[in-house]
Design a protein around this motif. Sequence first.
Motif, PDB file in Angstrom:
ATOM      1  N   VAL A 183       0.851  -1.185   0.000  1.00 22.69           N
ATOM      2  CA  VAL A 183       0.000   0.000   0.000  1.00 22.69           C
ATOM      3  C   VAL A 183       0.890   1.239   0.000  1.00 22.69           C
ATOM      4  O   VAL A 183       1.891   1.293   0.714  1.00 22.69           O
ATOM      5  CB  VAL A 183      -0.913   0.023   1.236  1.00 22.69           C
ATOM      6  CG1 VAL A 183      -1.812   1.247   1.226  1.00 22.69           C
ATOM      7  CG2 VAL A 183      -1.745  -1.242   1.313  1.00 22.69           C
ATOM      8  N   TYR A 185       0.837   5.478   0.466  1.00 20.58           N
ATOM      9  CA  TYR A 185       0.069   6.655   0.877  1.00 20.58           C
ATOM     10  C   TYR A 185       0.669   7.902   0.232  1.00 20.58           C
ATOM     11  O   TYR A 185       1.882   8.091   0.205  1.00 20.58           O
ATOM     12  CB  TYR A 185       0.117   6.831   2.403  1.00 20.58           C
ATOM     13  CG  TYR A 185      -0.493   8.159   2.833  1.00 20.58           C
ATOM     14  CD1 TYR A 185      -1.861   8.272   3.051  1.00 20.58           C
ATOM     15  CD2 TYR A 185       0.303   9.300   2.972  1.00 20.58           C
ATOM     16  CE1 TYR A 185      -2.419   9.489   3.402  1.00 20.58           C
ATOM     17  CE2 TYR A 185      -0.259  10.520   3.324  1.00 20.58           C
ATOM     18  CZ  TYR A 185      -1.617  10.608   3.533  1.00 20.58           C
ATOM     19  OH  TYR A 185      -2.183  11.811   3.876  1.00 20.58           O
ATOM     20  N   LEU A 190      -4.744   6.333  -0.554  1.00 17.95           N
ATOM     21  CA  LEU A 190      -3.992   5.091  -0.537  1.00 17.95           C
ATOM     22  C   LEU A 190      -4.040   4.492  -1.934  1.00 17.95           C
ATOM     23  O   LEU A 190      -5.120   4.375  -2.527  1.00 17.95           O
ATOM     24  CB  LEU A 190      -4.609   4.100   0.451  1.00 17.95           C
ATOM     25  CG  LEU A 190      -4.677   4.524   1.911  1.00 17.95           C
ATOM     26  CD1 LEU A 190      -5.425   3.464   2.725  1.00 17.95           C
ATOM     27  CD2 LEU A 190      -3.296   4.750   2.483  1.00 17.95           C
ATOM     28  N   ALA A 207      -7.986   7.855   2.393  1.00 20.61           N
ATOM     29  CA  ALA A 207      -7.259   7.429   3.587  1.00 20.61           C
ATOM     30  C   ALA A 207      -8.027   7.685   4.875  1.00 20.61           C
ATOM     31  O   ALA A 207      -7.665   7.142   5.921  1.00 20.61           O
ATOM     32  CB  ALA A 207      -5.898   8.129   3.650  1.00 20.61           C
TER      33      ALA A 207
END
Length: 227
Positions: A183, A185, A190, A207
């Motif tokens: 994942v 960010y 995300l 997110a």
Amino acid sequence: MRRIQRRVLLKGAAATAVGAALVPRLAGIGFADRGAAPSPSSCTTPCGHDFAKVGGNLGNQNYTSLGAIRPGNLKQLGGAWLNRIEGGITTGTNQSTAVAVDGVLYIESAFGNVLAVDGKTGVTKWKYLQTRGSLTRRGVAVGAGKVFTHGRGSWIIALDQATGAVVWERQITGNGNMEKVAVTYHDGLLYVGTHDSARNAAMALDATNGSIAWLFWGTPRSRRARQ
């Protein structure tokens, strides 16, 4: 050469997940030296003191702007502390990389639990015990005061960065399997992909709650499916 230096640091962080850590013994170097990371103006902006995602910067270059570790002082690196994560287990499926933010290592264990470990002392600050089953992992992402991890069955789980408490959980189904996918960010979203499906997908999730912001498929639907 700095790419090699970053790999040396990462090798120590990854070893922590299976029971050991290497940090510099040089004065003023290491996780105790907490400077502000450079603002990621582009995907090629190198990491500074923080390594907040698998691959380092948004271009996955595993590159650092830190220059205090050089060929001439590599021999001065040595073990500083030992933390036997999960008792030092050597079994289980785990391909995750530890990440570092503000002097703290965030580690996914082979059991799927997430731990925050003080990079200066090796003391475990908190531990999240997963409830969604084990799976092959790549590593957590950190951003917006949260630590983002996976759960079996295409679950995305957001933990409070300070305490490890669950902030939200969301299951993303119908788009393929998210196992073995890291994942990422960035800027409130995300980014995650899927595999093991006929088409596979790339998604951006909010997110703050895990809802899908947008999605696109790797290949178009078959002609038969469109009819």
